[in-house]
Design a protein around this motif. Structure first.
Motif, PDB file in Angstrom:
ATOM      1  N   GLY A 293       0.641  -1.251  -0.031  1.00 16.98           N
ATOM      2  CA  GLY A 293       0.061   0.021  -0.021  1.00 16.98           C
ATOM      3  C   GLY A 293       0.936   1.467  -0.097  1.00 16.98           C
ATOM      4  O   GLY A 293       2.199   1.242  -0.180  1.00 16.98           O
ATOM      5  N   VAL A 294       0.155   2.398   0.271  1.00 14.98           N
ATOM      6  CA  VAL A 294       0.862   3.652   0.056  1.00 14.98           C
ATOM      7  C   VAL A 294      -0.150   4.526   0.912  1.00 14.98           C
ATOM      8  O   VAL A 294      -1.399   4.447   1.041  1.00 14.98           O
ATOM      9  CB  VAL A 294       0.748   4.310  -1.403  1.00 14.98           C
ATOM     10  CG1 VAL A 294      -0.607   4.275  -1.997  1.00 14.98           C
ATOM     11  CG2 VAL A 294       1.349   5.629  -1.337  1.00 14.98           C
ATOM     12  N   ASP A 295       0.416   5.643   1.715  1.00 16.60           N
ATOM     13  CA  ASP A 295      -0.421   6.437   2.486  1.00 16.60           C
ATOM     14  C   ASP A 295       0.769   7.739   2.844  1.00 16.60           C
ATOM     15  O   ASP A 295       1.925   7.728   2.598  1.00 16.60           O
ATOM     16  CB  ASP A 295      -0.608   5.724   4.074  1.00 16.60           C
ATOM     17  CG  ASP A 295      -1.831   6.263   4.486  1.00 16.60           C
ATOM     18  OD1 ASP A 295      -2.437   7.380   4.057  1.00 16.60           O
ATOM     19  OD2 ASP A 295      -2.274   5.465   5.400  1.00 16.60           O
ATOM     20  N   HIS A 296      -0.183   8.687   3.416  1.00 11.68           N
ATOM     21  CA  HIS A 296       0.599   9.995   3.773  1.00 11.68           C
ATOM     22  C   HIS A 296       0.869   9.800   5.233  1.00 11.68           C
ATOM     23  O   HIS A 296      -0.024   9.310   5.997  1.00 11.68           O
ATOM     24  CB  HIS A 296      -0.256  11.267   3.457  1.00 11.68           C
ATOM     25  CG  HIS A 296      -0.079  11.462   2.035  1.00 11.68           C
ATOM     26  ND1 HIS A 296      -1.113  11.331   1.032  1.00 11.68           N
ATOM     27  CD2 HIS A 296       0.769  12.265   1.155  1.00 11.68           C
ATOM     28  CE1 HIS A 296      -1.136  11.674  -0.081  1.00 11.68           C
ATOM     29  NE2 HIS A 296       0.056  12.286  -0.141  1.00 11.68           N
ATOM     30  N   LEU A 305       5.135  11.049   1.840  1.00 15.55           N
ATOM     31  CA  LEU A 305       4.494   9.851   1.118  1.00 15.55           C
ATOM     32  C   LEU A 305       5.310   8.743   1.516  1.00 15.55           C
ATOM     33  O   LEU A 305       6.596   8.572   0.855  1.00 15.55           O
ATOM     34  CB  LEU A 305       4.309  10.201  -0.613  1.00 15.55           C
ATOM     35  CG  LEU A 305       3.831   9.078  -1.158  1.00 15.55           C
ATOM     36  CD1 LEU A 305       2.244   8.982  -1.138  1.00 15.55           C
ATOM     37  CD2 LEU A 305       4.070   9.313  -2.796  1.00 15.55           C
ATOM     38  N   CYS A 306       4.683   7.350   1.731  1.00 17.46           N
ATOM     39  CA  CYS A 306       5.275   6.386   2.073  1.00 17.46           C
ATOM     40  C   CYS A 306       4.603   5.123   1.248  1.00 17.46           C
ATOM     41  O   CYS A 306       3.490   4.958   1.408  1.00 17.46           O
ATOM     42  CB  CYS A 306       5.292   6.186   3.684  1.00 17.46           C
ATOM     43  SG  CYS A 306       6.161   7.469   4.654  1.00 17.46           S
ATOM     44  N   ILE A 307       5.410   4.386   0.961  1.00 16.70           N
ATOM     45  CA  ILE A 307       4.936   3.008   0.341  1.00 16.70           C
ATOM     46  C   ILE A 307       5.466   2.006   1.388  1.00 16.70           C
ATOM     47  O   ILE A 307       6.444   2.096   1.842  1.00 16.70           O
ATOM     48  CB  ILE A 307       5.390   2.866  -1.175  1.00 16.70           C
ATOM     49  CG1 ILE A 307       6.888   3.038  -1.342  1.00 16.70           C
ATOM     50  CG2 ILE A 307       4.436   3.901  -1.984  1.00 16.70           C
ATOM     51  CD1 ILE A 307       7.184   2.600  -2.813  1.00 16.70           C
ATOM     52  N   PHE A 308       5.032   0.753   1.261  1.00 11.41           N
ATOM     53  CA  PHE A 308       5.298  -0.143   2.214  1.00 11.41           C
ATOM     54  C   PHE A 308       5.190  -1.553   1.713  1.00 11.41           C
ATOM     55  O   PHE A 308       4.252  -1.818   0.963  1.00 11.41           O
ATOM     56  CB  PHE A 308       4.745  -0.033   3.531  1.00 11.41           C
ATOM     57  CG  PHE A 308       3.094   0.015   3.598  1.00 11.41           C
ATOM     58  CD1 PHE A 308       2.442  -0.729   3.554  1.00 11.41           C
ATOM     59  CD2 PHE A 308       2.600   1.502   3.657  1.00 11.41           C
ATOM     60  CE1 PHE A 308       1.087  -0.781   3.584  1.00 11.41           C
ATOM     61  CE2 PHE A 308       1.315   1.666   3.569  1.00 11.41           C
ATOM     62  CZ  PHE A 308       0.487   0.554   3.469  1.00 11.41           C
TER      63      PHE A 308
END
Length: 516
Positions: A293-296, A305-308
């Motif tokens: 996923g991706v989230d702020h 902005l982070c992806i994991f």
């Protein structure tokens, strides 16, 4: 009309007119339980659900096979244990149905099953003989077991589930997709749905107040998938207007096939190109292998902005890649052998937490991410003994900040109180399940999707599939009945909306209902 099980058991003891006299009475086997299931079938045929009885063994005054005109009969008798059932269900509450009935589930374990020594006339039956035991040869055991399996082949239990408030509606989208991999509702109320597909990469859209699914190919400006490739969309963040429609600004996708394994990618909307462009971190040493996923996320007061997910390499590292808004430089947080980071939950006024495939929970500190919980089930396992794929997280000001679930009937609540993160396994989980669903069973439940509605009710789905409802403050895992068409597929994603709509994604099926 289906009579209550206690009524049927009583009738079985009172009706003897067609039993063939005293010579037909059989000795009741000792099977080590307080309850028994038993019935008569034509020799070599299956039992019908209506001919089978469940009784307290102490109440069986006389055991006789049923007379079936024109044929020899066979009979089965086996023990049932209340310990194999959910705590709120007695064996006498069980309802037997044909195996192809709606909401049918497998029989519970049969303890010390017996069949007739050989099929015979009901008026002069042969004794009931154990499938296994001292003095039973391997050949006789296999022959008796085969007869038992024939007799119970069409028997199942009615799943003790409650009907939904309003019936579910199931549709089959006319799209080349395999499953619904993710759902997320944007700020304007539009629900975005990710698919697993093998041709064009699609996103699904359910506009506010509606339940119809609209599918749109992602505008990338290039051919998205080559022959033999497969794409899974798992994450969305931000919003942009594209030709009057709301789209997510960032999308995470996993590509697989054609011999290269799996690689993760981040797509970001490029207004100048009017297309989504590859925005994947270029770090060669920690390139994404799979993205969940991706989230702020707020890190030290700066919006990032982070992806994991997981990083490429043989050491199965989990990782989070973050960059400040407006920057092109990524920072990589290495999570070691965690196999993959599955979620980030930004706490309201508190440090973010993260979860991983190993069932660990992490909290962000000034020096990086620290482990606050490690799932003991995976201690010393290489690779994982159990993976935790299903996650739900909330950034609202509430004690419950995350729920993670996985294979082997593993479920974990993550709470925050007084600034501390704590974890707990629901103490009532095991007692809410059938024996074949519990940890350590041959086929324990696999939790596949989790969500929470606006009333605080927790909804948990499985691959079986089953749908559980846990009300706030309740210790009961309440089962909700599903349409028959869903009973051969896995539920892969769910979303509850504030207007009462309930969206469920399964293997190539889309389900709508009402959670209220």
């Amino acid at each position: 009309m289906q009579l209550p099980r206690r009524t049927l058991a009583t009738l079985a003891l009172l009706i003897t007119a067609c039993s063939g006299g005293d010579d037909a009475a059989l000795e009741t086997p000792s099977v080590g339980t307080d309850f028994a299931i038993y019935g008569t079938a034509p020799a070599g045929r299956a039992l019908s659900a209506g001919s089978v009885r469940i009784s307290e063994i102490a109440s069986i005054a006389e055991l006789k096979p049923e007379v079936i005109a024109g044929t020899d009969v066979d009979m089965m008798f086996a023990g049932l244990s209340a310990d194999d059932l959910p705590a709120n269900i007695s064996p006498l509450d069980l309802m037997l149905v044909p195996s192809n009935a709606a909401n049918a589930r497998p029989l519970p374990p049969l303890h010390d099953p017996h069949v007739m020594d050989v099929p015979s006339p009901a008026e002069s039956p042969t004794p009931l003989a154990p499938i296994e035991g001292p003095g039973v040869s391997r050949e006789r055991s296999e022959e008796r077991d085969a007869r038992l399996r024939t007799m119970i082949a069409d028997l199942a239990l009615a799943n003790p589930c409650r009907e939904p408030t309003t019936p579910f509606t199931v549709t089959t989208p006319q799209l080349p997709i395999d499953s619904f991999s993710a759902m997320e509702t944007l700020e304007d109320g539009t629900t975005v749905i990710g698919f697993t597909s093998t041709s064009t990469i699609f996103l699904g859209f359910v506009p506010p107040g509606r339940s119809q699914l609209e599918a749109r190919p992602i505008p990338t400006g290039t051919v998205a998938l080559m022959s033999g490739e497969r794409a899974t969309v798992l994450g969305f963040a931000g919003e942009v207007d594209i030709d009057g429609d709301v789209w997510p600004e960032h999308i995470t996708i996993n590509y697989s096939g054609r011999g290269f394994g799996t690689v993760g990618a981040l797509l970001t909307w490029n207004p100048a190109r009017r297309a989504y462009a590859d925005d994947t971190p270029p770090n060669q040493d920690t390139f994404p292998r799979y993205l969940y996923g991706v989230d702020h996320v707020d890190i030290d007061g700066t919006e990032n902005l982070c992806i994991f997910g997981g990083a490429l390499g043989s050491d199965r590292r989990g990782a989070i890649w973050c960059r400040p808004d407006g920057s092109a430089e990524w920072t990589v947080f290495d999570f070691g052998q965690s196999f993959g980071v599955t979620s980030i939950v930004e706490g309201a006024g508190a440090a973010p937490i993260a979860t991983d495939l190993a069932g660990s929970v992490w909290e962000l500190e000034s020096r990086g991410w620290r482990t606050v919980y490690e799932a003991s089930i995976n201690a010393g396992c290489e690779p994982l003994c159990t993976s935790f794929h299903a996650t739900w997280g909330s950034s609202a000001e509430a004690n419950r900040v995350a729920v993670i679930g996985g294979a082997d009937a593993q479920l974990l609540f993550v709470d925050r109180s007084g600034g501390s993160v704590t974890t707990a396994t629901p103490p009532n989980l095991e007692e809410s399940l059938f024996a074949d669903e519990r940890f350590g069973a041959e086929m324990p439940l696999i939790f596949t999707a989790i969500t929470v509605d606006d009333a605080g009710v927790l909804w948990i789905a499985t691959s079986t599939p089953d749908l559980f409802r846990i009300a706030p403050g309740s210790a009961t895992f309440e089962r909700v009945c599903l349409p028959k068409v869903l009973q051969t597929v896995a539920i892969t994603s769910m979303e509850t909306l504030d207007d009462g709509r309930f969206l469920i994604g399964a293997t190539a099926l889309f389900v709508t209902g009402d959670w209220r």
